[in-house]
Design a protein around this motif. Structure first.
Motif, short mmCIF file in Angstrom:
data_model
loop_
_atom_site.label_atom_id
_atom_site.label_comp_id
_atom_site.label_asym_id
_atom_site.label_seq_id
_atom_site.Cartn_x
_atom_site.Cartn_y
_atom_site.Cartn_z
N ILE A 1 41.96 33.38 41.41
CA ILE A 1 43.28 33.83 40.96
C ILE A 1 43.85 34.85 41.95
CG2 ILE A 1 44.47 35.18 39.17
CD1 ILE A 1 42.75 33.80 37.11
N ILE A 2 43.00 35.77 42.43
CA ILE A 2 43.49 36.78 43.37
C ILE A 2 43.96 36.11 44.67
CG2 ILE A 2 42.75 38.68 44.87
CD1 ILE A 2 41.01 39.59 42.42
N THR B 1 36.47 32.73 38.96
CA THR B 1 37.83 32.50 38.49
C THR B 1 38.74 33.61 39.01
OG1 THR B 1 36.93 31.56 36.48
CG2 THR B 1 39.25 32.16 36.45
N MET B 2 38.27 34.86 38.89
CA MET B 2 39.08 35.99 39.35
C MET B 2 39.35 35.88 40.84
SD MET B 2 40.17 37.58 36.94
CE MET B 2 41.07 38.89 37.76
N PHE C 1 33.59 33.86 35.20
CA PHE C 1 34.66 34.85 35.30
C PHE C 1 34.92 35.33 36.72
CE2 PHE C 1 36.33 39.17 35.03
CZ PHE C 1 37.48 38.92 34.30
N SER C 2 33.85 35.71 37.44
CA SER C 2 34.08 36.34 38.75
C SER C 2 34.69 35.36 39.74
CB SER C 2 32.79 36.93 39.30
OG SER C 2 31.79 35.95 39.30
#
Ligand SMILES: Nc1ncnc2c1ncn2[C@@H]1O[C@H](COP(=O)(O)OP(=O)(O)OP(=O)(O)O)[C@@H](O)[C@H]1O
Ligand SMILES: [Mg+2]
Lengths: 301, 233
Positions: free
Chosen positions: A29-30, A25-26, A22-23
């Motif tokens: 994305i950011i 990926t975030m 998750f982290s």
């Protein structure tokens, strides 16, 4: 059927690993969001630069005044020479007689002009040129100044040159910035996917041993990259559509100089949707490219 | 052309080690061949050449009509779909059940669940593991895990079964059971078997063709049953 089955399984895997990491990926994305917002600004800027430049080109004229006692055949020859210049789009000729007549018909000037005798004419033959490309305006003017019987050439030289160089600067700056950011994004997404791959390295090796094709092995990672790109393009697209429309409505115009006139933003219709589509595609392609880079190493013996 | 043919094969690894030199070898369809030799003699390297995990430095390797040495990286999977491979360390996926481990190569080829199911069940039946389809590898003994590996290798009905020390981690009794399974596959399904092994008991007992490798060179090729224990290296 076969293709759909494989695609379905790949999508499931891609989603799973996006959530598992998750982290990272975030972070990817950011990074994609920041890049695409800047790409969006760059795009909208260059749309506007193009729009403004076109408007200036449409309106910008060069005015040429011939020497007072130029013979008609010399004027005709000058006209022919002007027509030969590549950068000239259109020529309007105004003879001194025409100008005199115009003034005669003008209430304000009629009394003064009427005091002149039939043969007395203080005006000059003149040409108005519409040119094709503002960038070459200096060259064109020099060519004209070197021609015979020309007394004066007038155009908004300083403001035009300034504006053209500012626009060029904006363009180059945007390209460099966006290029750099795209690179950073690629590196980040590549790393995200590398981590996914690392945790599944054993699985990839076994898949290769049992005869899974590289395409099928690659697919979930490509989808993962594409998903990062697509998720990352949502906010920039909203920013483009709503942000620009708002700006367009708030910003009514800016007077730059009397020659160039008022600069207005290009209308958002079309532009924002084109830009949005471009952002979506760019996000997807960059994401897939990055993940392609990440898997490549693991697919050779 | 023979089913498997190696012509004047050399393998020199990047670090300069010559693992194999001037190997000439032919293997017929449905044969059962042991490859034996001391440690570091080049047995695994020979097996790896057959499934194109390694490329020969010189010479040609052909398997079932495919010129393996010239096979492009992106096409290796075509070769491997025709070959079953059994490893000493099983190479099972821990998060998948026995059934899923055997099924997923077939899934990745794009077969449907309906096509996959009978193949998987038949393979598990062959290795005698029909009752453990839902177990995970961590819940199985070494011998059972090796049976899963064999089932996965034969599920797509390959023409060739390559085994690199399949009994290396197993006790003698379990080893014998595994060898029985592999021999049954060779006999019943007509699958060609090429097996690298250290285990002299197995080699002596089974009376198959034996190829001896010594320091990367072919040191002997004994036809079915003619290899004797005292000749061992
Ligand atoms: N990937 C590699 N890179 C470099 N050298 C290697 C590689 N694989 C094997 N070798 C070397 O090649 C030689 C033959 O190795 P190989 O694994 O084929 O032997 P083996 O007969 O299978 O041995 P063992 O019985 O111990 O499994 C050895 O000297 C080994 O160190
Ligand atoms: Mg070995």
């Amino acid at each position: 059927m076969r293709v759909f089955r494989i695609l379905g399984r790949s999508f499931t895997n891609a989603f799973k690993s996006l959530i598992r990491n998750f982290s990272l990926t975030m972070a990817s994305i950011i990074c994609t969001i920041i890049t695409l917002v800047l790409v969006s600004i760059g795009l909208l800027l260059s749309y506007n630069v193009k729009d403004i430049t076109e408007n200036i080109e449409k309106e910008l004229t060069i005015v040429i005044f011939m020497e007072k006692d130029t013979k008609k055949e010399d004027v005709q020859k000058t006209r022919e020479d002007l027509e030969k210049i590549d950068n000239v789009e259109n020529i309007i000729y105004r003879s001194k007689e025409d100008i005199k007549n115009e003034f005669k018909n003008d209430e304000k000037w009629a009394s003064i002009v009427n005091t002149l005798s039939e043969t007395d004419n203080p005006f000059q033959d003149s040409f108005e040129l519409v040119i094709k490309d503002v960038r070459d305006i200096n060259e064109t003017v020099t060519t004209i100044k070197n021609m015979e019987h020309i007394e004066m050439v007038k155009y908004g030289e300083s403001s035009v040159n300034e504006l053209v160089s500012i626009f060029d600067g904006i363009k180059i700056g945007t390209i460099v910035l966006v290029g750099g950011l795209v690179l950073v994004t690629v590196v980040l997404i590549t790393n995200t996917i590398k981590i996914t791959i690392f945790s599944r390295k054993r699985e990839i090796d076994i898949m290769r041993l049992v005869g899974t094709s590289n395409t099928v092995i690659r697919l979930p990672y490509l989808i993962e990259g594409a998903l990062i790109g697509i998720l990352g393009s949502i906010l920039p697209i909203l920013f483009t559509i709503f942000g620009y429309t708002m700006l367009y409505e708030k910003f009514t115009g800016l007077t730059v100089s009397n020659i160039i006139g008022v600069i207005k933003l290009a209308s958002p219709d079309g532009i924002v949707y084109n830009a949005s589509l471009f952002l979506l595609l760019l996000g997807t392609v960059v994401g897939m490219f990055a993940s392609g880079l990440a898997v490549r190493k693991h697919l050779t013996v | 052309m023979e089913f498997i043919e190696l012509k004047d094969v050399y393998k020199v690894y990047k670090n300069g080690v010559t693992a194999l030199a001037s190997i000439n070898l032919k293997i017929k369809k449905k044969d059962f061949v042991f490859i034996i030799g001391n440690t570091a003699s080049g047995k695994s390297t020979l097996i790896k050449l057959l499934y194109r995990e390694e490329k020969p430095t010189k010479g040609s390797v052909s398997v079932g009509g495919i010129n393996v040495a010239k096979l492009r990286n992106s096409r290796i999977y075509k070769l491997r779909r025709k070959i079953g491979i059994v490893f000493q360390d099983y190479k099972l996926l821990p998060k998948l059940t026995v059934y899923e481990n055997v099924a997923y190569p077939l899934e990745s080829y794009g077969l449907s669940g309906a096509e996959i199911r009978p193949k998987v069940l038949a393979a598990l039946e062959q290795v005698g593991l029909s009752h453990k389809t839902r177990s995970f590898p961590s819940e199985l003994s070494g011998g059972e895990q090796q049976r899963v590996c064999i089932a996965r290798a034969i599920a797509n009905s390959p023409k060739l079964l390559l085994c690199d020390e399949p009994t290396g981690n197993l006790d003698p009794k379990t080893s014998k059971e595994i060898m029985d399974v592999i021999e049954k596959i060779n006999k019943e399904l007509g699958t060609t078997v090429v097996m690298a092994t250290h285990d002299k008991d197995i080699v002596n007992r089974m009376k198959k063709r034996v190829i001896v490798i010594k320091d990367g060179l072919l040191d002997g090729d004994y036809l079915k049953g003619s290899y004797k224990v005292d000749e061992s290296v």
